[in-house]
Every structure is written in structure tokens, then in C-alpha cells.
Design a protein around this motif. Sequence first.
Motif, PDB file in Angstrom:
ATOM      1  N   LEU A 183       0.286  -1.217  -0.249  1.00 39.51           N
ATOM      2  CA  LEU A 183      -0.231  -0.056   0.092  1.00 39.51           C
ATOM      3  C   LEU A 183       1.380   1.493   0.502  1.00 39.51           C
ATOM      4  O   LEU A 183       0.285   2.164  -0.658  1.00 39.51           O
ATOM      5  CB  LEU A 183      -1.267  -0.097   1.315  1.00 39.51           C
ATOM      6  CG  LEU A 183      -2.032  -0.966   1.349  1.00 39.51           C
ATOM      7  CD1 LEU A 183      -2.577  -1.205   2.726  1.00 39.51           C
ATOM      8  CD2 LEU A 183      -2.694  -0.652   0.421  1.00 39.51           C
ATOM      9  N   PHE A 184       2.040   1.746   0.627  1.00 43.51           N
ATOM     10  CA  PHE A 184       2.897   2.848   0.734  1.00 43.51           C
ATOM     11  C   PHE A 184       3.575   2.387  -0.108  1.00 43.51           C
ATOM     12  O   PHE A 184       3.452   3.879  -0.824  1.00 43.51           O
ATOM     13  CB  PHE A 184       3.585   2.520   2.210  1.00 43.51           C
ATOM     14  CG  PHE A 184       3.333   2.721   3.556  1.00 43.51           C
ATOM     15  CD1 PHE A 184       3.433   4.352   3.612  1.00 43.51           C
ATOM     16  CD2 PHE A 184       1.943   2.296   4.399  1.00 43.51           C
ATOM     17  CE1 PHE A 184       2.911   4.722   4.556  1.00 43.51           C
ATOM     18  CE2 PHE A 184       1.798   2.938   5.256  1.00 43.51           C
ATOM     19  CZ  PHE A 184       1.951   3.856   5.099  1.00 43.51           C
ATOM     20  N   ALA A 185       3.752   1.377  -1.824  1.00 47.26           N
ATOM     21  CA  ALA A 185       4.791   1.653  -2.311  1.00 47.26           C
ATOM     22  C   ALA A 185       3.510   2.098  -3.622  1.00 47.26           C
ATOM     23  O   ALA A 185       3.670   3.202  -4.616  1.00 47.26           O
ATOM     24  CB  ALA A 185       4.933   0.040  -2.794  1.00 47.26           C
ATOM     25  N   VAL A 186       2.513   1.734  -3.718  1.00 46.37           N
ATOM     26  CA  VAL A 186       1.680   2.320  -4.307  1.00 46.37           C
ATOM     27  C   VAL A 186       1.403   3.675  -4.280  1.00 46.37           C
ATOM     28  O   VAL A 186       0.758   4.752  -4.432  1.00 46.37           O
ATOM     29  CB  VAL A 186       0.101   1.346  -4.182  1.00 46.37           C
ATOM     30  CG1 VAL A 186      -1.562   3.318  -5.032  1.00 46.37           C
ATOM     31  CG2 VAL A 186      -0.355   0.593  -4.730  1.00 46.37           C
ATOM     32  N   MET A 187       1.482   4.514  -2.623  1.00 46.33           N
ATOM     33  CA  MET A 187       1.580   5.885  -2.614  1.00 46.33           C
ATOM     34  C   MET A 187       2.786   6.469  -2.946  1.00 46.33           C
ATOM     35  O   MET A 187       2.380   7.575  -3.586  1.00 46.33           O
ATOM     36  CB  MET A 187       1.652   6.624  -0.747  1.00 46.33           C
ATOM     37  CG  MET A 187       0.319   5.581   0.099  1.00 46.33           C
ATOM     38  SD  MET A 187       0.786   6.156   1.529  1.00 46.33           S
ATOM     39  CE  MET A 187      -0.197   5.307   2.220  1.00 46.33           C
ATOM     40  N   GLY A 188       4.036   5.485  -2.861  1.00 49.20           N
ATOM     41  CA  GLY A 188       5.642   6.239  -4.232  1.00 49.20           C
ATOM     42  C   GLY A 188       4.661   6.859  -5.736  1.00 49.20           C
ATOM     43  O   GLY A 188       5.314   7.754  -5.734  1.00 49.20           O
TER      44      GLY A 188
ATOM     45  N   LEU B 176      -5.816  12.268  -3.495  1.00 50.08           N
ATOM     46  CA  LEU B 176      -6.613  12.771  -2.819  1.00 50.08           C
ATOM     47  C   LEU B 176      -7.550  10.852  -2.902  1.00 50.08           C
ATOM     48  O   LEU B 176      -7.590   9.757  -1.390  1.00 50.08           O
ATOM     49  CB  LEU B 176      -7.382  13.643  -2.508  1.00 50.08           C
ATOM     50  CG  LEU B 176      -8.740  13.447  -1.496  1.00 50.08           C
ATOM     51  CD1 LEU B 176      -8.331  12.863   0.218  1.00 50.08           C
ATOM     52  CD2 LEU B 176      -8.863  14.877  -0.894  1.00 50.08           C
ATOM     53  N   VAL B 177      -7.869  11.256  -4.082  1.00 47.55           N
ATOM     54  CA  VAL B 177      -8.989  10.010  -4.304  1.00 47.55           C
ATOM     55  C   VAL B 177      -7.844   9.015  -3.841  1.00 47.55           C
ATOM     56  O   VAL B 177      -8.670   7.644  -3.207  1.00 47.55           O
ATOM     57  CB  VAL B 177      -9.249   9.879  -5.396  1.00 47.55           C
ATOM     58  CG1 VAL B 177      -9.993   8.402  -5.977  1.00 47.55           C
ATOM     59  CG2 VAL B 177      -9.880  11.045  -5.994  1.00 47.55           C
ATOM     60  N   VAL B 178      -6.457   8.737  -4.710  1.00 47.04           N
ATOM     61  CA  VAL B 178      -6.437   6.993  -3.899  1.00 47.04           C
ATOM     62  C   VAL B 178      -5.510   7.233  -2.582  1.00 47.04           C
ATOM     63  O   VAL B 178      -5.625   5.956  -2.215  1.00 47.04           O
ATOM     64  CB  VAL B 178      -4.686   7.233  -4.991  1.00 47.04           C
ATOM     65  CG1 VAL B 178      -3.470   6.715  -5.096  1.00 47.04           C
ATOM     66  CG2 VAL B 178      -4.729   7.108  -6.131  1.00 47.04           C
ATOM     67  N   HIS B 179      -5.506   7.692  -1.754  1.00 48.65           N
ATOM     68  CA  HIS B 179      -5.267   7.692  -0.544  1.00 48.65           C
ATOM     69  C   HIS B 179      -6.155   7.360  -0.309  1.00 48.65           C
ATOM     70  O   HIS B 179      -6.143   6.684   1.435  1.00 48.65           O
ATOM     71  CB  HIS B 179      -4.759   9.454   0.032  1.00 48.65           C
ATOM     72  CG  HIS B 179      -3.235   9.706   0.573  1.00 48.65           C
ATOM     73  ND1 HIS B 179      -2.300   9.473   0.995  1.00 48.65           N
ATOM     74  CD2 HIS B 179      -2.965  10.472  -0.875  1.00 48.65           C
ATOM     75  CE1 HIS B 179      -1.366  10.159   0.436  1.00 48.65           C
ATOM     76  NE2 HIS B 179      -0.744  10.045  -0.371  1.00 48.65           N
TER      77      HIS B 179
ATOM     78  N   GLN C 288       2.987  17.350  -3.384  1.00 46.92           N
ATOM     79  CA  GLN C 288       3.109  16.694  -2.483  1.00 46.92           C
ATOM     80  C   GLN C 288       3.939  15.235  -2.540  1.00 46.92           C
ATOM     81  O   GLN C 288       4.053  14.732  -3.278  1.00 46.92           O
ATOM     82  CB  GLN C 288       1.399  16.721  -1.767  1.00 46.92           C
ATOM     83  CG  GLN C 288       0.710  15.662  -2.733  1.00 46.92           C
ATOM     84  CD  GLN C 288      -0.324  15.010  -2.537  1.00 46.92           C
ATOM     85  OE1 GLN C 288      -1.057  16.153  -2.626  1.00 46.92           O
ATOM     86  NE2 GLN C 288      -0.810  14.006  -1.965  1.00 46.92           N
ATOM     87  N   ASP C 289       4.839  15.206  -1.508  1.00 47.30           N
ATOM     88  CA  ASP C 289       5.326  14.008  -1.586  1.00 47.30           C
ATOM     89  C   ASP C 289       4.039  12.878  -1.279  1.00 47.30           C
ATOM     90  O   ASP C 289       2.811  13.436  -1.080  1.00 47.30           O
ATOM     91  CB  ASP C 289       5.748  14.055  -0.295  1.00 47.30           C
ATOM     92  CG  ASP C 289       5.960  13.777   0.659  1.00 47.30           C
ATOM     93  OD1 ASP C 289       4.862  13.676   0.864  1.00 47.30           O
ATOM     94  OD2 ASP C 289       6.538  14.367   1.310  1.00 47.30           O
ATOM     95  N   ALA C 290       4.692  11.120  -1.581  1.00 46.12           N
ATOM     96  CA  ALA C 290       3.960  10.370  -0.666  1.00 46.12           C
ATOM     97  C   ALA C 290       3.030  10.373   0.020  1.00 46.12           C
ATOM     98  O   ALA C 290       1.910   9.943   0.789  1.00 46.12           O
ATOM     99  CB  ALA C 290       4.119   8.690  -1.137  1.00 46.12           C
TER     100      ALA C 290
END
Length: 487
Positions: free
Chosen positions: A224-229, A242-245, A419-421
Motif C-alpha cells: 500500500l505504501f508503494a502505491v503511495m509512492g 486524494l482519491v488514491v489516499h 506533494q510527496d507520498a
Amino acid sequence: MRLRNSLLGSLFPDLPRRARVPFVVALGVLVALLAVSGLLRWQAAMISAGSLGLTLLFVLYLRAVAAAPARVLVWCAVLAAGLGAGWGLLSGALVAQSHDVGLSVTETDDERLLVSIGIPLGSALLMLMPALVFRALRPVQGYAIGAWGAVVFTAAATLVRLAPQFTTGVVADERPAAALLVQAAIQGVALPLTAAALGGLVGITVASRKRGPAVASVLVALALFAVMGVTEFLPMLHGLHLVVHVLLAVVALWALGVAQRAVVPEPVSTEVSSVRVLATFTVAVAVVAAAGSAVSLVTTPDLGRIVCPPDCGRPPIGEPIESNPRFYAEDGAFSVQYPGPGSAYEATLHPDGVEVEFTGGDTGTLELFGMPAENRSPKQIADELIDAYYPDATTEYEIPNAMVGYQPGYGVVADDYPQDANGSFTRLRLIVMVAVRDDYALVAAAAGPYREFTQDFGTGHPSGANLQLAMDMGKYVNSFRWGGVSV
């Protein structure tokens, strides 16, 4: 669906169903406070309340369930806060450098992609450390210690990364309210909820002493954190970020619920006063917001008003451009001078231009390149370049009488808040200048941290550029030559 099985209800699994209600309502209070702060541009209050809001709520929850001895929770918080603050400091420079995206880059920037994914993965691993370190302690409830450590880590890292914004004023008059709302939603709601859910998930599986589920939970957190990256790496609108988060938070809460149903925790028999929980939380988060505003008020420098005369600054004097090397395009369409060895720049030569990294002061990126105009005007080319890499950028002003290679063209100054991840924002200043001749465009583009010019910074007088790199940009902009011949 019962609250016990709902996504938000899974954050408070050790309480009876009815006792969870005030905690879920308190989350709504936090969301409302952040929304109001974002709309009114109260960035100091928004940052402090958003960073610490869920942490304050978990303090009340842990007191209600008594899931671990107080000394264990304190030491867990100390470890998590230290890891979060340290990681925020170490990763801050990498995050800032990753925002300087060149407008002429058409291939995947492997180094930037590695940084974009590596920082979130490092955050995930460090965030889960408290759950792993305290796994052998008894009596310790796995979920409580895992979620608590992750929430404190996230709060500390967020505060460290956003600390510089406190010095830019209590109210962010120049920032779009929409960008502040997105920042509040990510940093104050989505990211802390994701951290709490994943930390609690790992805490539950580690406490079960079963290697398979424990490894699987860690892999879920890393994925999940890799997807944020990856999301941070892609140039997409803030709303899509925002939608992804939000989706990642939903997935994390769902995975937590699955683990909880497998363990079937027994609710703690305790009385929870809804009025006391809501009143305590509301007062605490209001105090934190007020404290953040006070810190911002004290630390924001008083720039004063420049009166000219007598405070007219000094004339901009630069190094003669004849001392710099000249780049010739591979197809012979143009040439341009660029900073040579021994300067505060690192130049990379491409077939169609030069990419220059400013390594001193505020840092930044300067690009000098050419491209076919394809019957487009200079303004159309500038707008398309900005839209491709900074879709959320807002135009501050157009540069009057802009020239590139002494050829009349178009220039624009814009601001973006990338913004960053982890949802941290910075103000980026963009300057793009384009001129077209014989259906061929020459482009000069600079990107770097915004800094207001004052008597102590810049040339000593006000400037609409407010970008340190801009002080050295002009001499290269007008060194362009079409076809290697002076205009």
C-alpha cells in the motif's frame, strides 16, 4: 451494517459496539475542524490539528481499554516519535529534490521513481517497528501497541516535514483553498487512518505468533505504501492524489477488519462517557490548533516594508556570458550558453537541450531546450508544458515583453504545491519563457522553491520572480541562437 463490523469501528475493537460511537463521532469533529481550517486558509491550525488529531483520540481510546501498561505505551511513543522525527529529517531533502521535474523530460526518471517509492517504503518499515519491538512484552494487546506506534510515528514525521510552513504565516493567503483542503484530508485523515490500520494489522498478526499471517500483513503494508509512492511520482491532479489516499485507507481498514474477525477479540467491559470523550477531544484538538497558530505567529519573520529610495537594493550584476560554454543542438536547430565547470550548477547535455541543476542556495532546475512549434504559439507551448508536468499549477502573472534569444515571445510565472507520498506540500515557483521563429520554439524554464525577495535575500529589492535561480537565469535566456546564428 453494525458499527462493530464497519471500517471506522475496526479502529476501536476492544470496546463494546455502543462505546465506539463517541470515538467515531470525534473523528467527524476532527474532519470538520480541518475542513474549516482549510477553507479559511488557517494553515498553522490545520497542520497542528491534522498531525496530532488522531494521536489525541488514540490517547483517549487507550485510557478507556487499558490495553497495555502506561510505561509500555510511553516507551512505545518515545521510540515511534524518535523514528518519525529522524525519518522526516533524513527524507526531507530527498523529497524536496524530487519536486524539481524538468519540463523537457520525456523518459522515465528512474532516480526520481526510486526516491518516490523508496521513501514510503522506508516510512512503512519504520512505522511498524514499535509493533515488532514490543511483540514479546506482556501484558500487551497486539492491536493497541501496533496502531499506537504507527500513529505516533506518522504524527512526528508529518510535523517535522511541515515545520517550515509554520514560518510562512498563520494564514496562507496565497495558497488555493482547494490545495489546503486536499492537504488536510490526506495528512489529517487518510494517512493517519491508513497508518493506524496497518500498524494495528501487523500488531495483531505478530501477537498471534504465526509467521505466515505476520509476513503477509507486513507485505500488505509495504504494498500500500508503494502505491503511495507511484502516485506521487505520476503528475496527476491533487484531487486524484486524494482519491488514491482514501482508497488506500479503505483497503487498510478492510484488511484490519479481516484480521480482527479471525482473532475475534473480546470487548473490554468498560463504561465510556460519550460527553466526556467528545468534550475532552474537542478541547484538546482546539488547544493543539491554537498552539500551532501561536508558534507560527512567533516564528514568522517580519519582512518589513521596502521603501525605494533609499532601500533600492543593488543592481543585478552577473558573470559575463562569454565565459560560459555553448551547447549546440544535435540537429543544428539552435545553440545556447550554459553554466560551466566550477560554478554552482551541474549541467546535463541532451540532444535537444541542456538541463542544469542549481546545487547552491535554494536549489532548483533550469532547462534550456528547443522543440518543433508545430504551428503553436509561444503561449500554447508554455501552457501545454506546464499542464503536462504540473497540472495543478496556477498562473501568478504573465511576464510583459518576454524575450528568448532577443526574440519576442511569451513568459509566465506560476506556482504549484506538489506533494510527496505522505501528503506533504511545498510551494514551487515556475518560470517558463518561449519564443518561436520559423516554426521552431526555444524554451527556458526554471523551477525551484518559492522564496520572497527581501532586503536580506536576492538583489535587495522586491522582485516578482521570488526564485533564487531567476537571478542567474536572464543571461542564459538571451544567449539562445537559432541555427547557431545570432538573432
